[in-house]
Design a protein around this motif. Structure first.
Motif: not given
Length: 267
Positions: A57, A76, A141
Motif C-alpha cells: 500500500v 486493493g 482503501q
C-alpha cells in the motif's frame, strides 16, 4: 471455485494458526476451493496453502488501540491472482459447520460481513468473517489513504470503517451463522461454575474477540490474566488481594473447559 483468504504478519499467530485454519476449512467445504494466505513469511505452511506476499500500500498502516488495520492491505485492486468473490477468515476463529452457504448468500458483487452483536443499536459488521469481490473495495482503501491515522482513530475499529465506507454499502450474514464465543457460548453467572460453554445449533463459525482465544477456551480460563482452576479455587480467589479485576467481573469471568472447541480447532 470457492476462494478463502486470510492474512498473517508478525509472530502473534504464524503457520500453526494458518495450517489449522486451512484444515478446518477443508473439512467443512464442498470442493473445489482454494485457500490463500497473504503473509510476510510463508515458511512452515502446508503445501496446500497458496501464499502471496502482503499486498503493498502507498500509505502508512495506522496503529490504534482497537482496530486491526493491516487488514486494509486486502482492500486493493489486486489480490495475487484471485478474481471475483473471496471469503476472508480471521486466523483465531473456529469453523464448526459447513461453509458453502457463505458463498451462496446474496449476489457475487455484494460486500457481506458477519453481524457485530456487541453493538445492538448500531448496524455494524464484523470483519472476522467477510466476503467481498476482489478490487471492489479500492475506493474505500483510497479513502483511508487520504488520512489514515485520523480516519482510523475516528472509526476506532476497521469493521466500522468497512461498514460505513464500503462502496454500495454492506449486507450481513444471518446472525445464527457466526457466533461470538463469550456472548453466545459461555454461561452466565452462576451457571458458568457448573456448565461448560455450549455450541448452539446452526452455528457455522465461532469468533473469539475480546481476549479469550481458542486455547483459553480449551483449557478453561478467561484470557491471559487467568490460569485454569476448579470452581471452588476460583471462588476463593474472589477474596484474594491479588484478584486481577473487580469482583463482579472476576466472578463472571470463570470458564470451564470447552471440549468441542478442541474437537474443531485442529489440523
Amino acid at each position: 471455485m470457492k476462494q478463502v483468504i486470510c492474512i498473517n504478519w508478525g509472530t502473534k499467530y504464524g503457520p500453526p494458526f494458518v495450517n489449522r485454519l486451512y484444515a478446518m476449512v477443508a473439512r467443512n467445504i464442498t470442493p473445489p476451493f482454494s485457500f490463500t494466505c497473504f503473509c510476510d513469511d510463508p515458511a512452515g505452511m502446508r503445501e496446500e496453502i497458496r501464499t502471496f506476499p502482503l499486498p503493498e500500500v502507498d500509505f502508512e498502516i495506522p496503529k490504534t488501540r482497537y482496530g486491526i488495520w493491516p487488514k486494509s492491505r486486502l482492500w486493493g485492486e489486486r489480490l495475487g491472482d484471485l478474481e471475483g468473490p473471496v471469503l476472508f477468515l480471521d486466523l483465531d476463529l473456529v469453523v464448526v459447520g459447513n461453509l458453502d452457504p457463505f458463498f451462496e448468500e446474496g449476489e457475487p458483487e455484494d460486500v457481506i460481513l458477519a453481524r457485530n452483536q456487541s453493538t445492538p443499536f448500531e448496524r455494524l459488521g464484523q470483519t472476522s468473517v467477510f466476503r467481498f469481490p476482489v478490487g471492489a473495495l479500492k475506493p474505500m482503501q483510497d479513502h483511508l489513504a487520504s488520512d489514515p491515522q485520523r480516519l482510523a482513530e475516528e472509526h476506532r475499529f476497521e469493521q466500522r470503517f468497512v461498514t460505513r465506507n464500503a462502496p454500495g454499502g454492506i449486507k450481513l450474514f444471518p446472525r445464527s451463522w457466526v457466533l461470538h464465543y463469550r456472548q453466545d457460548c459461555t454461561r452466565t453467572f452462576p451457571l458458568n461454575y457448573m456448565l461448560a460453554p455450549k455450541l448452539p445449533d446452526g452455528a457455522k463459525i465461532v469468533i473469539f474477540p475480546g481476549g479469550v482465544h481458542p486455547p483459553h477456551a480449551i483449557a478453561g480460563h478467561y484470557g491471559e490474566r487467568y490460569e485454569p482452576k476448579g470452581p471452588v479455587e476460583h471462588l476463593r480467589g474472589a477474596f484474594s488481594a491479588d484478584r486481577p479485576e473487580r469482583i463482579d467481573k472476576y466472578l463472571r469471568h470463570y470458564l470451564l473447559p470447552a471440549p468441542w472447541v478442541a474437537d474443531h480447532w485442529r489440523e
